[in-house]
Design a protein around this motif. Sequence first.
Motif, short mmCIF file in Angstrom:
data_model
loop_
_atom_site.label_atom_id
_atom_site.label_comp_id
_atom_site.label_asym_id
_atom_site.label_seq_id
_atom_site.Cartn_x
_atom_site.Cartn_y
_atom_site.Cartn_z
N SER A 18 110.36 -21.70 100.24
CA SER A 18 109.08 -21.70 100.95
C SER A 18 108.26 -20.45 100.62
O SER A 18 107.05 -20.53 100.39
CB SER A 18 109.33 -21.79 102.46
OG SER A 18 108.11 -21.70 103.17
N GLU A 19 108.92 -19.31 100.58
CA GLU A 19 108.21 -18.06 100.31
C GLU A 19 107.66 -18.02 98.89
O GLU A 19 106.57 -17.46 98.65
CB GLU A 19 109.13 -16.87 100.57
CG GLU A 19 109.44 -16.67 102.04
CD GLU A 19 110.44 -15.55 102.30
OE1 GLU A 19 110.66 -15.23 103.48
OE2 GLU A 19 110.99 -15.00 101.32
N ILE A 20 108.38 -18.61 97.94
CA ILE A 20 107.89 -18.68 96.56
C ILE A 20 106.70 -19.63 96.47
O ILE A 20 105.66 -19.30 95.87
CB ILE A 20 109.01 -19.11 95.61
CG1 ILE A 20 110.07 -18.01 95.49
CG2 ILE A 20 108.44 -19.43 94.21
CD1 ILE A 20 111.33 -18.43 94.74
N LEU A 21 106.83 -20.82 97.07
CA LEU A 21 105.76 -21.81 96.98
C LEU A 21 104.50 -21.35 97.70
O LEU A 21 103.38 -21.72 97.32
CB LEU A 21 106.23 -23.16 97.53
CG LEU A 21 107.32 -23.87 96.72
CD1 LEU A 21 107.75 -25.15 97.41
CD2 LEU A 21 106.85 -24.16 95.29
N ARG A 22 104.66 -20.54 98.75
CA ARG A 22 103.51 -20.05 99.50
C ARG A 22 103.01 -18.69 98.99
O ARG A 22 102.14 -18.07 99.60
CB ARG A 22 103.86 -19.95 100.99
CG ARG A 22 104.01 -21.33 101.67
CD ARG A 22 104.46 -21.21 103.11
NE ARG A 22 104.54 -22.53 103.71
CZ ARG A 22 103.78 -22.94 104.74
NH1 ARG A 22 102.88 -22.12 105.26
NH2 ARG A 22 103.91 -24.15 105.23
N LEU A 23 103.60 -18.23 97.88
CA LEU A 23 103.20 -16.98 97.22
C LEU A 23 103.48 -15.75 98.07
O LEU A 23 102.89 -14.70 97.84
CB LEU A 23 101.71 -17.01 96.84
CG LEU A 23 101.31 -18.03 95.78
CD1 LEU A 23 99.82 -17.90 95.47
CD2 LEU A 23 102.11 -17.87 94.51
N GLU A 24 104.36 -15.89 99.07
CA GLU A 24 104.80 -14.70 99.79
C GLU A 24 105.71 -13.87 98.88
O GLU A 24 105.79 -12.65 99.00
CB GLU A 24 105.51 -15.11 101.08
CG GLU A 24 104.57 -15.77 102.08
CD GLU A 24 105.29 -16.49 103.19
OE1 GLU A 24 106.51 -16.24 103.38
OE2 GLU A 24 104.67 -17.33 103.88
N LEU A 25 106.42 -14.55 97.99
CA LEU A 25 107.10 -13.90 96.87
C LEU A 25 106.27 -14.20 95.63
O LEU A 25 106.06 -15.36 95.29
CB LEU A 25 108.53 -14.44 96.72
CG LEU A 25 109.50 -14.07 97.85
CD1 LEU A 25 110.82 -14.82 97.69
CD2 LEU A 25 109.74 -12.57 97.89
N LYS A 26 105.78 -13.18 94.98
CA LYS A 26 104.79 -13.34 93.92
C LYS A 26 105.42 -13.74 92.59
O LYS A 26 106.55 -13.35 92.29
CB LYS A 26 104.01 -12.03 93.72
CG LYS A 26 103.45 -11.42 94.99
CD LYS A 26 102.44 -12.32 95.66
CE LYS A 26 101.81 -11.63 96.87
NZ LYS A 26 100.95 -12.55 97.64
N PRO A 27 104.69 -14.48 91.76
CA PRO A 27 105.17 -14.77 90.40
C PRO A 27 105.46 -13.47 89.65
O PRO A 27 104.64 -12.54 89.65
CB PRO A 27 103.99 -15.52 89.78
CG PRO A 27 103.28 -16.14 90.94
CD PRO A 27 103.40 -15.14 92.04
#
Length: 232
Positions: A18-27
């Motif tokens: 969820s955090e990756i898809l919501r960009l809370e964890l950045k590419p």
Amino acid sequence: MSKTTAVQSREIFETLESEILRLELKPGQLLSENALCARFGVARSPIRSVLQELRLCGLVTVEPYRGTFVTRMDLDIINQIIYQRLAVETFVLEDFCAQYDELELQRLRFLWNRMAEAVRRGDLAPGDFYELDGRFHELWFASVHKSYLWACIQKSDRHYTRFRMLDIVHLGNRSYAQILEEHEEILRALEVRDAAAFRPILKRHLFGGITRLGDLLLGELRDYFTSEDHRE
């Protein structure tokens, strides 16, 4: 793996996904095993299992001697997903237009009003706007018995999911306003059953993020994308 450990691993996976898809964890962001162990209060084994699962989903990459990183987005893949979705969704919307009843149109209008009111109040989080936008599109897939296609779209667009989040997180009200305007155009075309209007509206709608972000993709947001996307 014990049942307790399996449950822990699933919860950690879902949190990080969820955090990756919501960009809370950045590419491109480093995911430290030590930091994740400390954060979730678990040993290395479940963390490594979760990272492996995320890698298989295409959400992280492992670079030897460097570590595990959130996968960067790929503009070429994003463009192809939009191209595919435009073709499929045009047909689905045309079918919906030919058979919808007044209650279904009212449901779409209700969702549109919900989004518009929340944007007006300024209390709609990007993730919540994304979810409502998805429900707006999902309704016509479900109505014409194409829910499997919608589920396939949702599962196959992890690059596009993050790109759409980037659009609404980075541009905020500008993106909200244009997306709502295009939804309104779809509603007006449905009201008069103008099936010929759907393809051009959907083309603007689905490719809108690329248009809005424009030069930022090769500038300020450059590091979020694969090096192959850094074209001069």
